[in-house]
Design a protein around this motif. Structure first.
Motif, short mmCIF file in Angstrom:
data_model
loop_
_atom_site.label_atom_id
_atom_site.label_comp_id
_atom_site.label_asym_id
_atom_site.label_seq_id
_atom_site.Cartn_x
_atom_site.Cartn_y
_atom_site.Cartn_z
N LYS A 151 0.77 -1.27 0.10
CA LYS A 151 -0.42 0.16 -0.13
C LYS A 151 0.70 1.79 0.47
N LEU A 152 1.86 1.77 0.90
CA LEU A 152 3.03 2.14 1.02
C LEU A 152 3.47 2.44 -0.26
N GLY A 153 4.31 1.51 -0.79
CA GLY A 153 5.37 1.59 -2.09
C GLY A 153 4.19 2.16 -3.29
N ARG A 154 3.06 1.88 -3.47
CA ARG A 154 1.82 2.08 -3.94
C ARG A 154 1.88 3.64 -4.47
N GLN A 155 2.10 4.30 -3.14
CA GLN A 155 2.12 6.30 -3.37
C GLN A 155 2.74 6.54 -4.60
N ALA A 156 3.84 5.57 -4.60
CA ALA A 156 4.54 6.89 -6.05
C ALA A 156 3.92 7.13 -7.15
N VAL A 157 2.55 5.99 -7.21
CA VAL A 157 2.22 7.05 -8.57
C VAL A 157 1.66 8.01 -8.54
N LEU A 158 1.24 8.78 -7.20
CA LEU A 158 0.66 9.69 -7.03
C LEU A 158 1.19 11.13 -7.52
N TYR A 159 2.94 10.67 -7.49
CA TYR A 159 3.68 11.68 -8.25
C TYR A 159 4.42 11.43 -10.08
N ASP A 160 3.27 10.63 -10.12
CA ASP A 160 3.69 10.80 -11.94
C ASP A 160 3.22 11.28 -12.59
N ALA A 161 3.52 12.73 -13.27
CA ALA A 161 2.52 13.54 -13.78
C ALA A 161 1.92 13.11 -15.11
N SER A 162 2.10 12.25 -14.97
CA SER A 162 1.12 11.56 -16.38
C SER A 162 0.01 11.48 -16.40
N LYS A 163 -0.26 10.80 -15.02
CA LYS A 163 -2.16 10.48 -13.87
C LYS A 163 -2.41 11.43 -13.60
N ARG A 164 -3.65 11.32 -14.17
CA ARG A 164 -4.69 11.88 -13.01
C ARG A 164 -5.22 11.45 -11.59
N PHE A 165 -5.24 12.07 -11.07
CA PHE A 165 -6.60 11.13 -9.87
C PHE A 165 -7.17 11.72 -9.33
N THR A 166 -8.63 11.69 -9.38
CA THR A 166 -9.56 11.98 -8.66
C THR A 166 -10.44 11.49 -7.52
N PHE A 167 -9.88 11.68 -5.52
CA PHE A 167 -11.19 11.30 -5.16
C PHE A 167 -11.76 12.24 -4.34
N VAL A 168 -13.04 11.55 -4.09
CA VAL A 168 -14.38 12.14 -3.83
C VAL A 168 -14.52 11.45 -2.57
N LEU A 169 -14.52 11.72 -1.84
CA LEU A 169 -14.31 11.27 -0.05
C LEU A 169 -15.54 11.51 0.39
N THR A 170 -16.45 10.75 1.35
CA THR A 170 -17.60 11.69 2.25
C THR A 170 -16.97 11.98 3.48
N GLU A 171 -17.70 13.00 4.43
CA GLU A 171 -16.51 13.30 5.25
C GLU A 171 -16.41 12.29 6.08
N GLN A 172 -17.79 11.35 6.15
CA GLN A 172 -17.60 9.67 7.19
C GLN A 172 -16.19 9.39 6.92
N ALA A 173 -16.26 9.34 5.41
CA ALA A 173 -14.51 8.24 5.42
C ALA A 173 -13.51 9.34 6.05
N VAL A 174 -13.59 10.51 6.10
CA VAL A 174 -12.46 11.64 7.04
C VAL A 174 -12.70 11.27 8.05
N ARG A 175 -13.22 11.27 8.50
CA ARG A 175 -13.23 11.96 9.81
C ARG A 175 -13.81 10.68 10.97
N TRP A 176 -14.55 9.26 9.96
CA TRP A 176 -14.49 7.76 10.65
C TRP A 176 -12.49 7.38 11.65
N PRO A 177 -13.21 6.94 12.97
CA PRO A 177 -11.36 6.57 13.96
C PRO A 177 -11.66 6.05 13.48
N VAL A 178 -10.86 5.14 13.00
CA VAL A 178 -9.57 4.44 12.09
C VAL A 178 -8.37 3.77 13.53
N VAL A 179 -8.13 5.60 13.70
CA VAL A 179 -7.26 5.73 14.22
C VAL A 179 -7.04 6.22 15.40
N SER A 180 -6.50 6.50 16.21
CA SER A 180 -5.89 7.89 17.65
C SER A 180 -7.03 9.34 16.69
#
Length: 277
Positions: A151-180
């Motif tokens: 999962k962490l290794g895949r994050q490098a693809v975000l810095y490939d300028a030849s690709k586009r990424f669009t993320f749409v999250l709900t507020e629930q997805a952002v604020r759900w207490p998966v961690v402290s």
């Protein structure tokens, strides 16, 4: 013609065999069928041998060239639709291993140009902090070290300028207490930071914002060719030329009601401050 979910993986082989048999019964060579369909002979061969998955348009062209009767067209078209749909239940995903799943996703990302992610209940691994990634896999009884690294290794693809990424999250997805709370604040800060990347768009739909429909699941669209849908029971993959556009339309509706840019970052800062408090 009806199918059980377990049959979806078998339908591609069945379709290839059926199309080959229909051509032979019609007394046509692969070359003559290809000419009638305005296809290359090599493509017809790959379809009949199961090496290429035909689209519904391909199948309809072949059936017209074979003068297939309406009832056969209906049955084969249903089989073609199933061949463009793949179901993977949770047991299969676990058996293949979480690390293998990350390799498959990395391959999809490498072969795609524009990826769209609708995230209903959690932050995706591409956007997650290491602590968030580890916590998201804490429920697994298997060794998750390869999955975390994947999962962490895949994050490098975000810095490939030849690709586009669009993320749409709900507020629930952002604020759900998966961690402290403090770790969640760091996760929100990471979202804000990544939103500055020129090829990455991150949007959040706040609770109470109107949406064109009620979202039911997390899904990802790879270009205009493939959709993956995540459920608690497993993962569904759609390649049908009628299914993918419907998900593109659904995604555009959510995108229209999301906060992007500075509006997003202001909201994330408020939520992050609340976590730290």
């Amino acid at each position: 013609m009806t199918f059980e979910a377990e049959q979806l993986g078998e339908s591609g082989t069945e379709l290839a065999s059926l199309l080959r048999d229909l051509r032979k019964r019609a007394g046509l060579s692969g070359g003559r069928l290809a000419a009638r369909c305005n296809m290359s002979q090599s493509k017809v061969s790959r379809i009949e041998n199961g090496r290429t998955r035909p689209s519904l348009v391909d199948v309809e062209q072949i059936l017209r060239a074979l003068d297939a009767p309406p009832e056969l067209v209906s049955e084969v078209s249903a089989l073609a639709r199933m061949a463009n749909t793949e179901w993977r239940n949770v047991r299969e995903l676990r058996r293949k291993g979480l690390g293998t799943r990350q390799a498959e996703l990395k391959s999809l990302e490498a072969s795609s140009t524009h990826m769209r992610y609708f995230l209903l209940s959690m932050v995706t691994g591409l956007l997650a902090t290491p602590e968030y990634v580890r916590a998201s896999l804490a429920h697994s009884t298997a060794d998750t070290s390869k999955a975390v690294a994947g999962k962490l290794g895949r994050q490098a693809v975000l810095y490939d300028a030849s690709k586009r990424f669009t993320f749409v999250l709900t507020e629930q997805a952002v604020r759900w207490p998966v961690v402290s709370p403090l770790a969640l604040a760091e996760q929100m800060d990471r979202l804000a930071s990544l939103s500055y990347l020129p090829n990455v768009q991150i949007g959040v739909i706040p609770v109470g914002a109107p949406t064109p429909r009620t979202p039911l699941s997390t899904f990802t669209i790879y270009d205009a060719a493939l959709v993956t849908i995540e459920t608690t029971a497993g993962s569904l993959v759609l390649r049908d030329g009628r299914d993918v556009p419907s998900y593109l339309k659904e995604f555009a509706g959510y995108e229209e009601h999301a906060l992007f840019g500075e509006g997003l970052r202001v909201r994330l800062a408020e939520w992050s401050a609340a976590c730290r408090a």
